[in-house]
Enzyme design. Structure first.
Site, short mmCIF file in Angstrom:
data_model
loop_
_atom_site.label_atom_id
_atom_site.label_comp_id
_atom_site.label_asym_id
_atom_site.label_seq_id
_atom_site.Cartn_x
_atom_site.Cartn_y
_atom_site.Cartn_z
N ASP A 75 28.48 40.85 38.62
CA ASP A 75 28.76 42.50 38.55
C ASP A 75 28.86 43.08 39.66
O ASP A 75 28.34 42.55 40.78
CB ASP A 75 27.48 42.83 37.56
N GLU B 242 22.73 42.17 38.51
CA GLU B 242 22.09 42.27 39.99
C GLU B 242 22.29 43.66 40.35
O GLU B 242 21.43 44.34 40.93
CB GLU B 242 22.97 41.29 40.88
#
Length: 400
Positions: free
Chosen positions: A85, A150
């Site tokens: 991400d 994250e």
């Protein structure tokens, strides 16, 4: 674990530049996946890895897909960890290249996530694949822990993926996390720990009134200045062998007062402390409360609260694994990297509960910036460093 059907790829899975480009072209802005994990699944499955993609949920949080892959059935288990991400690109007009086109110009690959941390994850993936191709019968196992959470709340990501793997009987010996640790060059830095993070909220109560009649009011700003000065009057500590001194920074200060002739009723401040391994969140909060009590005496009315935190300070003590990682960097770059605990938090704070972890990746100067980018030479170097580390790691295991 399930074995997915191999997918025909349009590039060589040992090419870190091509894999980085393919990952960057997946618009995986938190919490969207954008096809990034499916791409990794295809790459790893085609090389014989068993792959699982569990999705985790939490009330009030977006569902997050994660990836766990492994090849090999015996120990030791070397884990490669990372996230796919990315943060939003921001103003698209400010970019000189489409943030999701993965354009290459002048030996540099541009795109959101190029250095944080799709480039690092791609290079390490390619190194693992190359090592397994060259050593198909090598003892030991290589595993991947990859999350899509994250850059977001970090609730349905690595922390749950680790617990999920542990419940299935997976055990890990050492982990390499591919965060962009290097400040300027690939020889600069390995992270062997991280500071903790604690956020506090402070409110000072006053009595609202007219500035021309101060005896009928009580200005909370004076009390706030007094309390903040007490928090900053003396250092929290002097640092430790591997950590800088803990530091407290006031991040907001507000009274919410649009009028120039009114003494406000309340002042509010928020502060954040990045703390070393001398503290826990509990002991640090107690020290802050002590300082505030002493400064307030019986004259300042205040309230302080602390946000929950899962970011605690930790250290992977220098030893054979840390030395092996440093030697791999030195062998490929010609310079011994510094061992550091600086910077923000990372998913290493979760991984350290399961096995020793070090962080090493590409140069991170442009992470989260417009025109985020990574040098092609750095991707190639990281692939070689990781391959060398894997070779040394499993050779040492055979000799043990």
């Amino acid at each position: 674990m399930s074995q997915h059907t191999p997918t025909l790829l349009e590039f060589d899975a040992t090419d870190p530049v091509a894999l980085t480009q393919a990952l960057v072209r997946c618009a995986s802005v938190t919490p969207a996946d954008g096809g990034a994990l499916a791409l990794l699944d295809a790459v790893l499955s085609a090389e014989g890895f068993s792959v699982e993609r569990p999705t985790f949920s939490e009330p009030g949080m977006p569902d997050i897909e994660n990836l766990y892959a492994r090849i090999g059935n015996e120990g030791p288990v070397f884990v490669i960890a990372g996230h796919t991400d990315v943060v939003p690109p921001g103003d698209l007009a400010a970019w000189t290249h489409d943030p999701f086109a993965a354009d290459i110009e002048g030996g540099v690959l541009y795109g959101r996530g190029a250095c944080d941390m799709k480039g690092g994850l791609a290079a390490m993936t390619c190194a693992a694949i190359r090592y397994r191709r060259e050593n198909p019968d090598a003892p030991g196992s290589i595993a991947f822990l990859v999350t899509g959470d994250e850059e977001g709340p970090a609730v349905n990501g690595t922390v749950k993926l680790l617990a999920w793997a542990d419940a299935r009987g997976e055990r890990f010996d050492h982990c390499l996390l591919g965060e962009p640790t290097n400040p300027a060059a690939m020889s600069d830095m390995i992270k062997i720990g991280r500071r903790g993070s604690l956020t506090g909220k402070l409110a000072v109560q006053g009595v609202q009134g007219h500035v021309g009649y101060p005896h009928l009011a009580q200005n909370p700003i004076r009390g706030m200045v007094r309390l903040l000065a007490a928090l900053d009057a003396s250092p929290l500590d002097a640092g430790t062998e591997h950590f800088d001194p803990s530091n407290l920074e006031v991040t907001t200060l507000d009274v919410g007062n649009p009028a120039t002739n009114v003494i406000p009723a309340q002042a509010r401040a928020v502060f954040n402390i990045r703390f070393n391994d001398l503290w826990t969140p509990e002991t640090l909060a107690a020290e802050i409360e002590r300082r505030l009590r002493e400064a307030a005496g019986n004259t300042v009315r205040y309230e302080v609260s602390f946000e929950p935190t899962n970011a605690v300070a930790f250290l992977t003590k220098p030893g054979p694994f840390v030395a092996m990682a440093a030697e791999a960097v030195e062998a490929e770059t010609g310079k011994r990297p510094a061992l550091s605990t600086t910077g923000g938090t990372s998913d290493a704070r979760f991984i350290k509960d399961y096995c020793p972890v070090v962080e090493y990746g590409v140069v991170g100067q442009t992470m989260h910036q417009v025109d985020e980018r990574v040098a092609i030479a750095d991707l190639v170097a990281l692939e070689r460093i990781t391959h060398r580390l894997l070779t040394s790691y499993f050779a040492a295991a055979q000799q043990a």
